[in-house]
Enzyme design. Structure first.
Site, PDB file in Angstrom:
ATOM      1  N   CYS A   2       0.871  -1.182   0.000  1.00 13.98           N
ATOM      2  CA  CYS A   2       0.000   0.000   0.000  1.00 13.98           C
ATOM      3  C   CYS A   2       0.900   1.222   0.000  1.00 13.98           C
ATOM      4  O   CYS A   2       1.575   1.505   0.989  1.00 13.98           O
ATOM      5  CB  CYS A   2      -0.919   0.013   1.220  1.00 13.98           C
ATOM      6  SG  CYS A   2      -2.017   1.456   1.261  1.00 13.98           S
ATOM      7  N   GLU A 105      -3.354   0.938  -6.438  1.00 12.83           N
ATOM      8  CA  GLU A 105      -2.293   0.014  -6.815  1.00 12.83           C
ATOM      9  C   GLU A 105      -2.046   0.182  -8.313  1.00 12.83           C
ATOM     10  O   GLU A 105      -2.956   0.543  -9.072  1.00 12.83           O
ATOM     11  CB  GLU A 105      -2.666  -1.441  -6.515  1.00 12.83           C
ATOM     12  CG  GLU A 105      -2.786  -1.781  -5.046  1.00 12.83           C
ATOM     13  CD  GLU A 105      -1.455  -1.787  -4.297  1.00 12.83           C
ATOM     14  OE1 GLU A 105      -0.411  -1.446  -4.912  1.00 12.83           O
ATOM     15  OE2 GLU A 105      -1.460  -2.119  -3.097  1.00 12.83           O
TER      16      GLU A 105
END
Length: 225
Positions: A2, A105
């Protein structure tokens, strides 16, 4: 992993989603936080418990103890953080929650990297498990916090093999409780995570790659080539 996420709701919206009766020492603020591109190296509101009271403290995203001479770490694997030499003390007494709406992402396709926004299908708030150097009300930009990650599965694996560990509201409160032992925290990781099939995702503008961009339209779906 993340490396970017959003924190655009008001703090009241996140706290209301927790539906808890724990005492809080958090000033009322209905204004949206408005952060659509939260990046490492910035301060993030971190929910934590001290003396049976909930606090929200702005904490540096990135962990770099004095003896660490490399780039600050931003994530810790849930599978090893509880027992690893570096993170074990944080797992024991530095558990916290990052309140979020979703995360970004990047999926690589040859030389092209397409960003995706990942969020709960309900559109509701998310609660990322985090660990850091407590207490969190200190001024220290070197020993901050990390987001705990888990292995991806199903469709998300096509985008990235790691994801933030998202906990249910009940599990999030148990995670930060001072009464929770490190062993119990390890069980929360297994039993309290939000299932992968509850998430949705779509491609977004590559403008999210620039940390200076904080526009609401960063999370809007775009067509890919």
């Amino acid at each position: 992993m993340c490396g970017r996420f959003t924190q655009y709701r008001s703090r009241e919206a996140y706290l209301e989603a927790l539906s808890n009766s724990i005492e809080r020492d958090i000033a009322y603020d209905p204004e949206p936080l408005g952060r659509y591109n939260v990046a490492p190296g910035t301060r993030v509101l971190l929910l934590n418990e001290r003396d049976a009271t909930l606090y929200l403290d702005p904490v540096h995203w990135g962990y770099s103890p004095e003896w660490w001479h490399k780039q600050p770490l931003i994530n810790a694997k849930s599978e090893t953080a509880a027992t690893g030499k570096m993170f074990k003390p944080l797992w024991r007494s530095g558990r916290a929650i990052v309140m979020a709406d979703g995360w970004y992402e990047w999926k690589r396709d040859g030389s092209n990297k397409q960003p995706y926004f990942i969020y709960h299908q309900s559109g509701g708030p998310l609660f990322f498990a985090a660990i850091g150097k407590a207490p969190f009300n200190k001024e220290d930009d070197h020993e901050g916090f990390l987001i705990v990650t888990a292995a991806s599965d199903k469709g998300l694996l096509d985008i990235h093999d790691r994801r933030p560990l998202v906990l249910t509201p009940e599990a999030a409160l148990a995670w930060i409780s001072e009464k929770t032992t490190p062993e119990q925290a390890s069980e929360i990781v297994k039993e309290g995570a939000v299932p992968i099939d509850e998430f949705a995702w779509h491609p977004v503008s590559k403008a999210v790659g620039n940390v200076k961009n904080q526009r609401p339209d960063l999370i809007d779906e775009v067509e890919t080539a």
